[in-house]
Design a protein around this motif. Structure first.
Motif, PDB file in Angstrom:
ATOM      1  N   VAL A  28       0.853  -1.189   0.000  1.00 60.76           N
ATOM      2  CA  VAL A  28       0.000   0.000   0.000  1.00 60.76           C
ATOM      3  C   VAL A  28       0.889   1.239   0.000  1.00 60.76           C
ATOM      4  CG1 VAL A  28      -1.739   1.325   1.245  1.00 60.76           C
ATOM      5  CG2 VAL A  28      -1.883  -1.177   1.186  1.00 60.76           C
ATOM      6  N   MET A  29       0.689   2.102  -1.003  1.00 58.86           N
ATOM      7  CA  MET A  29       1.413   3.370  -1.065  1.00 58.86           C
ATOM      8  C   MET A  29       0.702   4.393  -0.189  1.00 58.86           C
ATOM      9  SD  MET A  29       3.978   2.812  -3.122  1.00 58.86           S
ATOM     10  CE  MET A  29       4.487   4.522  -3.312  1.00 58.86           C
ATOM     11  N   GLU A  30       1.397   4.885   0.827  1.00 55.17           N
ATOM     12  CA  GLU A  30       0.853   5.905   1.720  1.00 55.17           C
ATOM     13  C   GLU A  30       1.829   7.062   1.743  1.00 55.17           C
ATOM     14  OE1 GLU A  30       0.172   4.303   5.565  1.00 55.17           O
ATOM     15  OE2 GLU A  30      -1.383   2.894   4.921  1.00 55.17           O
ATOM     16  N   TYR A  76       1.604  -5.538   3.818  1.00 57.37           N
ATOM     17  CA  TYR A  76       0.616  -6.332   4.536  1.00 57.37           C
ATOM     18  C   TYR A  76       0.719  -7.791   4.113  1.00 57.37           C
ATOM     19  CZ  TYR A  76      -1.805  -1.959   5.793  1.00 57.37           C
ATOM     20  OH  TYR A  76      -2.133  -0.712   6.293  1.00 57.37           O
ATOM     21  N   MET A  77       0.280  -8.668   5.012  1.00 58.69           N
ATOM     22  CA  MET A  77       0.213 -10.092   4.704  1.00 58.69           C
ATOM     23  C   MET A  77      -1.220 -10.579   4.831  1.00 58.69           C
ATOM     24  SD  MET A  77       2.002 -13.291   6.724  1.00 58.69           S
ATOM     25  CE  MET A  77       0.696 -13.474   7.958  1.00 58.69           C
ATOM     26  N   GLU A  78      -1.692 -11.270   3.823  1.00 65.40           N
ATOM     27  CA  GLU A  78      -3.005 -11.890   3.903  1.00 65.40           C
ATOM     28  C   GLU A  78      -2.936 -13.080   4.853  1.00 65.40           C
ATOM     29  OE1 GLU A  78      -6.506 -12.917   0.757  1.00 65.40           O
ATOM     30  OE2 GLU A  78      -4.530 -13.737   0.305  1.00 65.40           O
ATOM     31  N   LYS A  79      -3.779 -13.090   5.865  1.00 67.75           N
ATOM     32  CA  LYS A  79      -3.751 -14.153   6.863  1.00 67.75           C
ATOM     33  C   LYS A  79      -4.304 -15.453   6.278  1.00 67.75           C
ATOM     34  CE  LYS A  79      -4.426 -11.152  10.886  1.00 67.75           C
ATOM     35  NZ  LYS A  79      -5.336 -10.870  12.017  1.00 67.75           N
ATOM     36  N   SER A  80      -3.825 -16.567   6.850  1.00 68.40           N
ATOM     37  CA  SER A  80      -4.291 -17.881   6.415  1.00 68.40           C
ATOM     38  C   SER A  80      -4.065 -18.867   7.555  1.00 68.40           C
ATOM     39  CB  SER A  80      -3.532 -18.333   5.166  1.00 68.40           C
ATOM     40  OG  SER A  80      -2.188 -18.653   5.498  1.00 68.40           O
ATOM     41  N   TYR A  90      -5.841  -9.071   7.520  1.00 63.83           N
ATOM     42  CA  TYR A  90      -4.438  -8.851   7.164  1.00 63.83           C
ATOM     43  C   TYR A  90      -3.573  -8.612   8.399  1.00 63.83           C
ATOM     44  CZ  TYR A  90      -6.311  -8.237   2.466  1.00 63.83           C
ATOM     45  OH  TYR A  90      -6.962  -8.435   1.273  1.00 63.83           O
ATOM     46  N   LEU A  91      -2.295  -8.858   8.234  1.00 63.35           N
ATOM     47  CA  LEU A  91      -1.299  -8.481   9.227  1.00 63.35           C
ATOM     48  C   LEU A  91      -0.483  -7.348   8.627  1.00 63.35           C
ATOM     49  CD1 LEU A  91       0.160  -9.222  11.957  1.00 63.35           C
ATOM     50  CD2 LEU A  91       1.753 -10.563  10.553  1.00 63.35           C
ATOM     51  N   LYS A  92      -0.455  -6.203   9.320  1.00 63.60           N
ATOM     52  CA  LYS A  92       0.376  -5.089   8.882  1.00 63.60           C
ATOM     53  C   LYS A  92       1.800  -5.413   9.298  1.00 63.60           C
ATOM     54  CE  LYS A  92       0.442  -0.007   9.013  1.00 63.60           C
ATOM     55  NZ  LYS A  92      -0.201   1.187   9.650  1.00 63.60           N
ATOM     56  N   VAL A  93       2.647  -5.690   8.315  1.00 59.34           N
ATOM     57  CA  VAL A  93       3.948  -6.293   8.595  1.00 59.34           C
ATOM     58  C   VAL A  93       5.047  -5.255   8.809  1.00 59.34           C
ATOM     59  CG1 VAL A  93       5.769  -7.799   7.672  1.00 59.34           C
ATOM     60  CG2 VAL A  93       3.353  -8.383   7.327  1.00 59.34           C
TER      61      VAL A  93
END
Length: 264
Positions: free
Chosen positions: A203-205, A212-216, A256-259
């Protein structure tokens, strides 16, 4: 080697020549391991120059479809604990080492030890052997190469992994071109991941890239994948004069996990 080119051509080799690795290459790898271990306390490596010890010990217990990869030498990675940051560092430093191996005109292959019993690990790697989840087989490769164009199908497109301000918001190619990141995001799609899950989202901020990581159900494995992609992003950013480092966050956010955050 230009990192974007390296990643797009990245291959994993499962067949190696029965040929000793050149002594200068062995010493270069040992020196590089020492450098890496000065950077982190969460992972360490063990070098096995005589590969037959590892091959015979893991034969029938690890490999692909039950077939152990036979190579001249192996490197085992020992993870300090199962904390999230240790999992990130596993992927980051294992791929950092792997890149150095490939730069020496050698071929390599990651091998997971998921189904290897603790007793076998202790016998091979010592008292702390239960903390070894991966070994890298390396040498001079022969035969079929993996990660060739026909086997890299199923990669997400950039609009599926790169967003503006929040996940789901589209960002234009022109805007990415302006920031100098278009080629990096185009190439980082080819980073390897477990079962080709590609859990990363960028994500560009403002002037930052937030990862981010998509949780699984396999978050530990996905965190290793995230470490891999963090390494490649940093290396490719250097080619455009951005010498930043990821700041680790590890904050849960719903799906998501903000990594981590990379400041541009």
């Amino acid at each position: 080697m230009v990192m974007t080119n390296f990643l797009q051509k990245r291959k994993s080799v499962r067949d190696f020549k029965n040929k000793e690795i050149a002594r200068d290459s062995i010493e270069a790898i040992k020196n590089y391991i020492e450098e890496i271990e000065k950077e982190t306390e969460t992972v360490s490596f063990k070098f096995y120059e005589n590969g037959s010890i590892i091959y015979n010990g893991l034969k029938g217990k690890a490999g692909y479809s039950g077939v152990m990869i036979e190579a001249p030498s192996y490197i085992a990675l020992m993870k300090k604990d199962e904390e999230k940051e240790s999992c990130l560092n596993t992927g980051y430093y294992l791929e950092k080492l792997n890149t150095q191996i490939v730069n020496l005109d050698l071929d390599s292959c990651w091998i997971t030890l998921d189904n290897v019993d603790d007793e076998t690990k202790k016998n091979l790697f010592g008292a702390e052997g239960t903390k070894v989840d991966y070994v890298v087989a390396f040498g001079y490769g022969v035969g079929k190469k993996l990660f060739t164009p026909e086997t890299t199908s199923g990669r997400y497109t950039m609009d599926q992994i790169v967003f503006k301000d929040e996940i789901g918001n589209e960002i234009s190619a022109d805007e990415l071109e302006t920031t100098g990141l278009l080629d990096i995001f185009a190439s980082v799609r080819f980073a390897p991941s477990h079962k080709n899950s590609q859990p990363w989202r960028f994500v560009m901020e403002d002037h930052n890239v937030v990862l981010y990581m998509e949780k699984s159900d396999e978050d530990s494995r996905s965190l290793v994948d995230m470490g891999v992609v963090m390494f490649y992003f940093e290396e490719m950013a250097k080619t455009i004069g951005r010498y930043g480092k990821w700041s680790v966050i590890l904050e849960d956010q719903d799906k998501y996990l903000k990594v981590a955050k990379f400041s541009m």
